[in-house]
Design a protein around this motif. Structure first.
Motif, mmCIF file in Angstrom:
data_model
loop_
_atom_site.group_PDB
_atom_site.id
_atom_site.type_symbol
_atom_site.label_atom_id
_atom_site.label_comp_id
_atom_site.label_asym_id
_atom_site.label_seq_id
_atom_site.Cartn_x
_atom_site.Cartn_y
_atom_site.Cartn_z
ATOM 1 N N GLN A 65 37.249 0.808 41.851
ATOM 2 C CA GLN A 65 37.558 2.183 41.503
ATOM 3 C C GLN A 65 36.343 3.079 41.736
ATOM 4 O O GLN A 65 35.204 2.641 41.644
ATOM 5 N N LYS A 66 36.624 4.342 42.002
ATOM 6 C CA LYS A 66 35.545 5.304 42.187
ATOM 7 C C LYS A 66 35.030 5.756 40.820
ATOM 8 O O LYS A 66 35.706 5.615 39.804
ATOM 9 N N PHE A 67 33.835 6.340 40.825
ATOM 10 C CA PHE A 67 33.288 6.824 39.566
ATOM 11 C C PHE A 67 34.030 8.052 39.045
ATOM 12 O O PHE A 67 33.817 8.458 37.895
ATOM 13 N N THR A 68 34.895 8.638 39.850
ATOM 14 C CA THR A 68 35.765 9.692 39.341
ATOM 15 C C THR A 68 36.811 9.120 38.386
ATOM 16 O O THR A 68 37.481 9.869 37.676
ATOM 17 N N ASP A 69 36.979 7.784 38.357
ATOM 18 C CA ASP A 69 37.862 7.127 37.397
ATOM 19 C C ASP A 69 37.112 6.710 36.134
ATOM 20 O O ASP A 69 37.665 6.010 35.285
ATOM 21 N N VAL A 70 35.847 7.124 36.026
ATOM 22 C CA VAL A 70 34.997 6.735 34.904
ATOM 23 C C VAL A 70 34.515 8.003 34.211
ATOM 24 O O VAL A 70 34.268 9.021 34.857
ATOM 25 N N LYS A 71 34.402 7.955 32.898
ATOM 26 C CA LYS A 71 33.842 9.092 32.179
ATOM 27 C C LYS A 71 32.772 8.608 31.211
ATOM 28 O O LYS A 71 32.686 7.425 30.867
ATOM 29 N N ASN A 72 31.947 9.563 30.793
ATOM 30 C CA ASN A 72 30.914 9.310 29.786
ATOM 31 C C ASN A 72 29.952 8.200 30.188
ATOM 32 O O ASN A 72 29.509 7.402 29.356
ATOM 33 N N ALA A 73 29.617 8.122 31.467
ATOM 34 C CA ALA A 73 28.625 7.135 31.903
ATOM 35 C C ALA A 73 27.230 7.602 31.496
ATOM 36 O O ALA A 73 26.904 8.789 31.576
ATOM 37 N N TYR A 74 26.420 6.672 31.041
ATOM 38 C CA TYR A 74 25.081 7.020 30.584
ATOM 39 C C TYR A 74 24.156 5.817 30.721
ATOM 40 O O TYR A 74 24.603 4.679 30.900
ATOM 41 N N CYS A 75 22.873 6.085 30.638
ATOM 42 C CA CYS A 75 21.902 5.023 30.428
ATOM 43 C C CYS A 75 20.926 5.497 29.369
ATOM 44 O O CYS A 75 20.683 6.695 29.216
ATOM 45 N N ARG A 76 20.395 4.555 28.614
ATOM 46 C CA ARG A 76 19.460 4.928 27.554
ATOM 47 C C ARG A 76 18.400 3.847 27.424
ATOM 48 O O ARG A 76 18.680 2.652 27.592
ATOM 49 N N LEU A 77 17.190 4.278 27.151
ATOM 50 C CA LEU A 77 16.073 3.357 26.978
ATOM 51 C C LEU A 77 15.827 3.189 25.487
ATOM 52 O O LEU A 77 15.688 4.174 24.748
ATOM 53 N N GLN A 124 15.280 1.535 18.340
ATOM 54 C CA GLN A 124 15.259 2.998 18.346
ATOM 55 C C GLN A 124 15.496 3.519 19.759
ATOM 56 O O GLN A 124 14.843 3.083 20.708
ATOM 57 N N GLU A 125 16.438 4.463 19.907
ATOM 58 C CA GLU A 125 16.683 5.071 21.208
ATOM 59 C C GLU A 125 15.545 6.036 21.521
ATOM 60 O O GLU A 125 15.208 6.911 20.726
ATOM 61 N N LEU A 126 14.958 5.893 22.689
ATOM 62 C CA LEU A 126 13.804 6.697 23.083
ATOM 63 C C LEU A 126 14.151 7.729 24.147
ATOM 64 O O LEU A 126 13.693 8.868 24.091
ATOM 65 N N VAL A 127 14.926 7.316 25.138
ATOM 66 C CA VAL A 127 15.254 8.194 26.258
ATOM 67 C C VAL A 127 16.736 8.032 26.567
ATOM 68 O O VAL A 127 17.268 6.914 26.536
ATOM 69 N N ARG A 128 17.388 9.141 26.883
ATOM 70 C CA ARG A 128 18.808 9.095 27.234
ATOM 71 C C ARG A 128 19.070 9.972 28.444
ATOM 72 O O ARG A 128 18.506 11.059 28.567
ATOM 73 N N PHE A 129 19.937 9.476 29.330
ATOM 74 C CA PHE A 129 20.355 10.232 30.510
ATOM 75 C C PHE A 129 21.870 10.116 30.624
ATOM 76 O O PHE A 129 22.403 9.027 30.821
ATOM 77 N N ASP A 130 22.571 11.241 30.451
ATOM 78 C CA ASP A 130 24.028 11.271 30.558
ATOM 79 C C ASP A 130 24.425 11.831 31.912
ATOM 80 O O ASP A 130 23.925 12.888 32.330
ATOM 81 N N LEU A 131 25.316 11.110 32.597
ATOM 82 C CA LEU A 131 25.848 11.613 33.860
ATOM 83 C C LEU A 131 26.913 12.659 33.555
ATOM 84 O O LEU A 131 27.971 12.337 33.016
ATOM 85 N N THR A 132 26.618 13.915 33.874
ATOM 86 C CA THR A 132 27.549 14.995 33.534
ATOM 87 C C THR A 132 28.610 15.192 34.601
ATOM 88 O O THR A 132 29.652 15.777 34.342
#
Length: 412
Positions: A339-351, A358-366
Motif C-alpha cells: 500500500q502507498k503511504f496515502t493509505d497511512v495516517k499519523n506516521a511519526y518517529c520519536r527518539l 522519556q521522549e526527547l525528540v518527535r517528528f510527525d509526518l504531516t
C-alpha cells in the motif's frame, strides 16, 4: 559443470550460492510437472524467504545470497526447483558479470558442483540451475537461460502473479537465448544523477548544507536538549547534547502509524541502516535481522498491522557500543504489503531515552505521498563525536529495507 550438463545430488540438503562481481538477488521457484508454481507461495525470495522445503538465505558480508533445498521436505507434486538470479542494481544487465553457482552440501559445506554461466549481454535475469527429480533421485542441471525482462518475467512465465512496480511489459516473458558467437551489445548506460563527493575517510559525514533558497534564514543557534523535548519539522536537526556534554548513551527510535481507513491491515516495516564515512552500507537491522553490531542496534520485531497503542516498531541504539566506523544511522519505513503511504495516517518517529523512557525528540509526518517507502530521519556522528538527529521525511518507491539503502545513503 557446463551449460546443459547434469549431475546427481549426493546430499539430501543442498545450498545453491550464486556469486558475481556485483550484488545479486537470488530466488527459487517450486514447480510441478506442468512447469508452474501451485501458488505465489511457491516463489521464495528475500521478501518471502520460506517455502515448503526451500528457503532463501540473504547475503551478509562475504556470504552470498543463496537458496537452500531440503529434498526430503519438498512436497509431493513438486518435481523441480529452479534457482534464479538478477542484478541487485535496478536496470543492470548481466553483461560482463556472468554469475557462478556453487552447489554445496548444506550440512557440511562441501562443494558438490559449480557452474559459471556463458557470456551474457542484455539479460537482466537468469535461470542459473535447476534441482529436479528423475526416477526417484534428485539431480542438478546447469541452465544459464537469460531473460531480458527481469525476474518478473521469469516469475510470470512460471505462473507467479507479479504486481510490483514497474509492471512487466507483457504478460509472458520472452526468454533470451544464450549467445552463440557473440553477446548482444549492452544498452547505452542511462544518465547517472550527480553524486555528492565522498566524505573524508578519517571523519564522519556532516549534515547536508541548507537549501539554496530557504524560506527563512537558517538558525544561528544549535538546537540541543537543554530545554527538554524537541519537536522537529522536516529538515530540522537537534544535537543529542545537554549542557555542552553528551546526554545519552542508549536511545530508542520509536516508529508508529495507523491505517488511513476501514481498518485495513497495513504491514509497514521499520529498519535502521548503518553507513560508514563514505556512505557505504555496513549493516541493516530489520525484521529479518533484529540485532547488528553485537546488539548495539536492536530491532523490536515485526508488527504486521500497525494495530495497538504506542510505537508499532522500535529500534534501540547503544551509541557507546557502535563500532567507530559507524558514522550514520538512517531510519526508514517501507510498505511490505504494497500500500502507498496515502493509505497511512499519523506516521511519526520519536527518539526516547532508553534508560528513563522519556521522549526527547518527535517528528510527525504531516503529509503523505503515494509511495511505498519513506526515509524518516537520521542520526549522524559529527567530527566532535556528538550525535545529531535530523528529520528527513522523504518518500521513495521501495518496499524492502534492501531497496531503501541507496535512497538513504543519498540523504546522509
Amino acid at each position: 559443470m557446463t551449460q546443459g550438463g547434469n549431475a546427481p545430488l549426493t546430499a539430501a540438503r543442498v545450498t545453491v550460492e550464486v556469486t558475481a562481481p556485483k550484488a545479486l538477488d537470488v530466488s527459487g521457484l517450486l514447480l510441478t510437472e506442468a512447469g508452474k508454481v501451485r501458488s505465489d507461495a511457491d516463489f521464495v525470495f528475500f521478501n518471502a524467504p520460506h517455502g515448503p522445503g526451500v528457503t532463501h538465505r540473504p547475503a551478509s558480508g562475504a556470504t552470498p545470497d543463496a537458496i537452500t533445498i531440503d529434498t526430503a521436505a519438498v512436497p509431493a507434486g513438486i518435481t523441480k526447483i529452479v534457482v534464479t538470479a538478477s542484478p541487485d542494481e535496478a536496470g543492470a544487465t548481466f553483461a560482463g558479470i556472468e554469475p557462478t553457482a556453487t552447489v554445496r552440501d548444506a550440512d557440511s559445506g562441501q562443494v558438490l558442483v559449480t557452474f559459471t554461466a556463458p557470456q551474457l549481454g542484455r539479460e537482466t535475469a537468469l535461470i542459473v540451475v535447476e534441482v529436479y527429480q528423475r526416477g526417484g533421485a534428485w539431480k542438478v542441471r546447469a541452465v544459464g537461460q537469460g531473460y531480458a525482462n527481469g525476474l518478473a518475467g521469469i516469475a510470470t512465465d512460471f505462473g507467479v502473479t507479479v504486481e510490483d512496480e514497474p509492471a512487466p511489459a507483457a504478460a509472458t516473458a520472452t526468454p533470451v537465448a544464450p549467445p552463440v558467437t557473440a553477446p548482444a551489445p549492452a544498452p547505452a548506460p542511462a544518465p547517472v544523477a550527480p553524486v555528492a563527493p565522498p566524505l573524508p575517510q578519517s571523519a564522519p559525514p556532516m549534515p547536508p548544507a541548507p537549501p539554496a533558497a530557504p524560506a527563512a534564514p537558517p538558525a544561528l543557534t544549535k538546537i540541543t536538549l537543554d530545554k527538554g523535548r524537541v519537536s522537529l519539522t522536516k529538515g530540522g536537526s537537534v544535537s543529542l547534547e545537554k549542557n555542552g556534554k553528551p546526554f545519552l548513551s542508549s536511545v530508542r527510535m520509536g516508529l508508529g502509524w495507523e491505517p488511513a481507513g476501514r481498518g485495513r491491515n497495513i504491514d509497514l516495516d521499520a529498519s535502521c541502516i548503518a553507513f560508514d564515512a563514505k556512505r557505504e552500507k555496513l549493516d541493516t537491522a530489520w525484521f529479518m535481522k533484529l540485532g547488528i553490531f553485537n546488539g548495539a542496534v536492536a530491532h523490536s520485531g515485526d508488527n504486521l498491522t500497525g494495530a495497538g497503542g504506542g510505537d508499532d516498531e522500535s529500534i534501540t541504539v547503544h551509541l557507546d557500543g557502535l563500532p567507530p566506523e559507524v558514522c550514520g544511522l538512517v531510519f526508514v519505513v517501507n510498505s511490505f504489503s504494497g500500500q502507498k503511504f496515502t493509505d497511512v495516517k499519523n506516521a511519526y518517529c520519536r527518539l526516547v531515552d532508553a534508560g528513563s523512557d522519556q521522549e526527547l525528540v518527535r517528528f510527525d509526518l504531516t503529509q503523505s505521498e503515494p509511495h511505498t517507502g519513506v526515509v524518516m530521519c537520521k542520526l549522524v556522528r559529527q567530527y566532535s563525536g556528538e550525535w545529531v538527529m535530523t528529520a528527513i521525511g522523504e518518500y521513495v518507491d521501495a518496499k524492502t529495507a534492501r531497496a531503501m539503502v541507496k535512497p538513504a545513503a543519498s540523504m546522509l
